[in-house]
Design a protein around this motif. Structure first.
Motif, short mmCIF file in Angstrom:
data_model
loop_
_atom_site.label_atom_id
_atom_site.label_comp_id
_atom_site.label_asym_id
_atom_site.label_seq_id
_atom_site.Cartn_x
_atom_site.Cartn_y
_atom_site.Cartn_z
N ASP A 156 -29.43 -16.35 -17.57
CA ASP A 156 -28.70 -15.09 -17.71
C ASP A 156 -29.20 -14.42 -18.99
N HIS A 208 -28.55 -14.64 -13.10
CA HIS A 208 -27.19 -15.16 -12.91
C HIS A 208 -26.28 -14.49 -13.94
N GLN A 209 -25.61 -13.42 -13.51
CA GLN A 209 -24.93 -12.54 -14.45
C GLN A 209 -23.64 -13.10 -15.05
#
Length: 407
Positions: free
Chosen positions: A284, A296-297
């Protein structure tokens, strides 16, 4: 008084068949559990794994539950098939009932003695209770007692009678000799096909994985084991373990989720010799400076929540919840925290503090220095291995290290 003749015979033989059927079902379940757990096909707990002590899964996955990657339960299922056949033969043909009961008694006697060994391993060594295992112990004891009572003979007489029934050994069998031959032919057929099934099942699940492990060890030989800072990282297992696995993971990585479950089951299997350590490596770009684009926020946020849970010492109770958090609401996560005695407000507040972010960033920088670029990446005694692996390969790999084999 013998109960295997006359009106009592159908009741006795039917009871033996029903007991053997129950034992077969339990053994089949344990064998399937063994293979499904170690192959990674099942990651959730079974109905009889209700606590840290009462845990059938841990027993079924332990090294003591198998020999040469074949679970003892598979042999148990084969034995019960024999006993079912004995009972059906004795039920259908009265002249065979004595043969069937004698061999049933001798086989169940061996099983009860072996059960005593398994019970000792479970209670004294593993310190675990397996409800299904105990059920099979009781079934074997019931078969032993029922066959002994039905025969009405002493143990010495039963052994002599079984020996005399072997084909071509005693001419006094007379016309019953063809019955004895039929009986022993059935035993031979069941054993041949049963062993073929056991070996075939092992090959299906294990296959040529030993060769894969050999290749992994060869790749390790090209590496130098690295030292990893473990202080402060969540640990599952003994502090001075013979084998240490350090996992760099991301709570939004689906492969990491499956791999984490496999690793935890592996640790259960080698609870005295294997230690797992968890390191955060969220993919992220909100906190990972090595990520060039969004991916992958929520991974950074979840990693920081994980860091705060670590403070309470309940990380290994919550890691599965964090891996599933992408599919659940914030309310569900809060309820899971409360269920484990944690205050959701305090955890969320903690996760927003700079120290939590710095703690995650520390793992990220360390991982990068060690060559971590993707998740999951593990280090087995300092040797790097990337990607999600089959549970059987992990199992064989740990065994090689425990045997003292060095790359």
């Amino acid at each position: 008084m013998s109960l295997h003749k006359g009106r009592a015979r159908p009741l006795v033989m039917t009871s033996l068949v029903l007991l053997a059927l129950a034992g077969f079902a339990a053994s089949f379940y344990l064998a399937v559990s063994h293979y499904s757990i170690l192959s990674g096909q099942r990651t959730g707990a079974s109905f009889c794994s209700v606590s840290e002590v009462v845990d059938c899964d841990a027993v079924a996955a332990s090294p003591y539950s198998e020999i040469h990657q074949i679970p003892w339960a598979s042999f148990g299922a084969l034995v019960y098939l024999l006993l079912i056949s004995f009972g059906l033969l004795g039920l259908a043909f009265e002249p065979l009932s004595a043969f069937a009961l004698r061999f049933t008694f001798l086989i169940s006697l061996f099983c009860v003695l072996f059960d005593a060994y398994l019970a000792f391993i479970g209670f004294a060594v593993l310190k675990l209770i397996c409800i299904v295992c105990i059920f099979t112990y009781l079934v074997n004891l019931g078969i032993l007692v029922l066959s002994k009572v039905a025969l009405g003979e002493g143990v010495r007489g039963i052994i002599k009678g079984a020996w005399r029934s072997l084909p071509f050994l005693d001419a006094s069998l007379g016309e019953q000799r063809h019955m004895a031959r039929l009986f022993h032919s059935l035993i031979l057929v069941i054993l041949i096909f049963g062993m073929a099934g056991i070996i075939g099942t092992r090959h299906h699940f294990v296959g040529d994985k030993a060769q894969t492990v050999a290749k992994i060890l060869e790749s390790f030989a090209q590496q130098r084991p690295v030292a990893i800072a473990l202080e402060g990282s969540p640990r599952l297992g003994p502090e001075r373990a013979k084998v240490t696995i350090v996992e760099f993971s991301d709570f939004q990585c689906p492969y990491c989720k499956e791999f984490a479950s496999a690793l935890k089951m592996l640790q259960k299997r080698y609870s005295r010799d294997l230690a797992l350590y968890f390191k955060h490596y969220p993919l992220d770009n909100h906190c990972n400076p090595y990520m060039q684009r969004p991916f992958h926020q929520q991974a950074c946020e979840l990693a920081q929540i994980g860091v705060c849970i670590e403070k309470s010492g309940k990380f290994w109770e919550m890691d599965e919840v964090l891996f599933n958090s992408g599919k659940t609401s914030a309310t569900s996560l809060a309820k899971a925290l409360e269920a484990r005695g944690l205050n959701p407000g305090e955890v969320y507040s903690c996760s927003g503090e700079s120290w939590a972010r710095d703690r995650v960033l520390q793992d990220i920088h360390e991982g990068r220095k060690l060559g971590v670029k993707a998740t999951p990446t593990i280090f087995v005694n300092g040797y790097r291995l990337e990607g999600s692996l089959d549970s059987y390969i992990l199992n064989l790999l740990v065994e090689r290290f425990l045997e003292g084999r060095k790359p």
